[in-house]
Design a protein around this motif. Structure first.
Motif, short mmCIF file in Angstrom:
data_model
loop_
_atom_site.label_atom_id
_atom_site.label_comp_id
_atom_site.label_asym_id
_atom_site.label_seq_id
_atom_site.Cartn_x
_atom_site.Cartn_y
_atom_site.Cartn_z
N ASP A 130 -2.12 -11.75 1.31
CA ASP A 130 -0.94 -10.88 1.28
C ASP A 130 -1.31 -9.43 1.57
N ILE A 131 -2.40 -8.95 0.99
CA ILE A 131 -2.81 -7.56 1.19
C ILE A 131 -3.16 -7.32 2.66
N ARG A 132 -3.95 -8.20 3.25
CA ARG A 132 -4.36 -8.02 4.64
C ARG A 132 -3.18 -8.08 5.60
N ASN A 133 -2.16 -8.83 5.24
CA ASN A 133 -0.98 -8.93 6.10
C ASN A 133 0.02 -7.80 5.87
N ALA A 134 -0.22 -6.98 4.84
CA ALA A 134 0.68 -5.88 4.52
C ALA A 134 0.30 -4.63 5.31
N GLU A 135 1.21 -3.64 5.23
CA GLU A 135 0.95 -2.35 5.87
C GLU A 135 0.83 -1.22 4.85
N PHE A 136 1.09 -1.50 3.60
CA PHE A 136 0.90 -0.49 2.55
C PHE A 136 0.55 -1.20 1.25
N VAL A 137 -0.48 -0.68 0.56
CA VAL A 137 -0.89 -1.22 -0.74
C VAL A 137 -0.71 -0.13 -1.78
N TYR A 138 0.08 -0.43 -2.81
CA TYR A 138 0.34 0.53 -3.88
C TYR A 138 -0.30 0.01 -5.17
N PHE A 139 -1.15 0.85 -5.78
CA PHE A 139 -1.77 0.50 -7.05
C PHE A 139 -0.90 1.05 -8.19
N ALA A 140 -0.52 0.17 -9.10
CA ALA A 140 0.38 0.55 -10.18
C ALA A 140 -0.32 1.41 -11.22
N GLY A 141 0.47 2.02 -12.08
CA GLY A 141 -0.09 2.67 -13.25
C GLY A 141 -0.72 1.62 -14.16
N GLY A 142 -1.62 2.04 -15.03
CA GLY A 142 -2.29 1.09 -15.92
C GLY A 142 -3.62 1.63 -16.37
N ASP A 143 -4.69 0.96 -16.02
CA ASP A 143 -6.04 1.34 -16.45
C ASP A 143 -6.94 1.32 -15.22
N GLN A 144 -7.40 2.51 -14.81
CA GLN A 144 -8.21 2.57 -13.59
C GLN A 144 -9.56 1.88 -13.73
N CYS A 145 -10.01 1.63 -14.96
CA CYS A 145 -11.25 0.88 -15.12
C CYS A 145 -11.09 -0.55 -14.62
#
Length: 347
Positions: A130-145
């Motif tokens: 899904d990621i490779r076929n997408a044109e934008f990846v959004y990382f949600a809020g949460g825990d960057q670790c």
């Protein structure tokens, strides 16, 4: 957006396992990766894209103004594209809060939420497809670790491939952190400005490098909830550490602090436009006068740009004017860190 750090869930499960090993195990704390797709079931098929473009948000939610600009930049103003949201599960409300917003914007074919709860999910084949076929990846809020733990998995390469084909990346809060060149990963806990200025080697200050290296964004350390949670001091400490420890090249590091409700749209030429709230760019261009474990930080003449909504900052051709100066002496700021008169103007 606040989300429960996955590490806390895992630690709690492990503790319970010691008390009742027949009932709970640490492994059981990791739910299976979950996928929810909104919009069209088929991905867009197109030969080329016009990005890259990025959004860097001070809090977790998608900011429509900058997300719309990123979408338009990537699709060149025509056609539609696909977005993937990667992150931990929201704690309440909609199961797809970011995609709910994205699907209301023009130029979107689909938005797929992937809830990923462990390092091994970074190698989930369906998520990476899904990621490779997408044109934008959004990382949600949460825990960057949790996000930094995906370094070295297939997901890291998949996100890079999206940017390489002219797509984009972004995120809010923890998702903002993970998109900088040097990531304050918070894997040993969070740190306040006072704690960081009193000891820039506080055990809670840990970094991940080599996750992403976006064009025109080298040497950066992102920070979120910037003014609301008074994080200028800790960003100054991060910058000093990056220079002192050689985490960046050229003897300089740039902190990029975005406040709640604020967002940066960054185009393919490295020009960032602020929206919603002020952004601060903090440059340390020399080694600190004092940066040692268990000693107060001393750093003379940070260069600080306050980028108000609608104004720009050029990360490709980095400015040498328009900044004000602030110093930290024995852990104490010399003046108000969030406001100052520029010592030079840019004409």
């Amino acid at each position: 957006m606040f989300r429960i750090p996955l590490r806390l869930v895992t630690c709690l499960a492990a503790s319970l396992a010691l008390l009742a090993p027949t009932l709970v195990t640490a492994e059981s704390a990791h739910a299976a990766a979950q996928r929810i797709r909104l919009g069209n079931s088929a991905d867009v098929s197109r030969g080329s894209w016009s990005g890259p473009a990025y959004t860097m948000n001070g809090s977790g939610a998608v900011v429509p103004a900058t997300m719309t600009r990123a979408i338009d930049a990537i699709r060149g103003g025509t056609g539609t594209l696909d977005v993937v949201l990667a992150g931990s599960a929201p704690t309440s409300g909609s199961a797809t809060p970011e995609c709910d917003t994205v699907m209301g914007l023009a130029g979107v074919n689909s938005c797929t939420t992937w809830t990923l709860t462990s390092r091994r999910d970074g190698d989930n084949s369906a998520a990476n497809t899904d990621i490779r076929n997408a044109e934008f990846v959004y990382f949600a809020g949460g825990d960057q670790c949790d996000y930094a733990d995906w370094k070295g998995t297939a997901l890291q390469g998949s996100v890079k491939s999206v940017v390489a084909k002219g797509g984009g990346s972004g995120g809010g809060s923890a998702g903002h952190h993970i998109n900088s060149a040097v990531v304050y990963d918070a894997c040993a806990g969070s740190v306040t400005s006072d704690e960081a200025l009193y000891d820039p080697y506080d055990p809670a200050i840990t970094f991940t490098t080599g996750m992403f290296a976006w064009p025109n964004y080298a040497g950066t350390i992102n920070d979120s909830h910037f003014v609301t949670r008074d994080r200028m001091g800790r960003t100054m400490a991060f910058v000093a550490r990056a220079v002192e420890d050689g985490l960046t090249t050229g003897g300089a590091a740039w902190g990029v602090g975005v406040d709640d409700g604020g967002s940066l749209f960054i185009d393919k030429n490295g020009r960032a436009t602020a929206a919603g709230a002020d952004t601060y760019v903090v440059l340390g261009d020399h080694r600190p006068e004092q940066a040692d474990p268990d000693r107060y930080l001393t750093y003379e003449d940070y260069k600080i740009w306050r980028v108000r909504p609608g104004r720009t900052h050029d990360f490709k051709n980095r400015p040498t004017c328009g900044y004000y100066l602030r110093s930290i002496v024995d852990g104490v700021p010399d003046r108000n860190l969030y406001s100052g008169t520029p010592v030079t103007n840019c004409g």
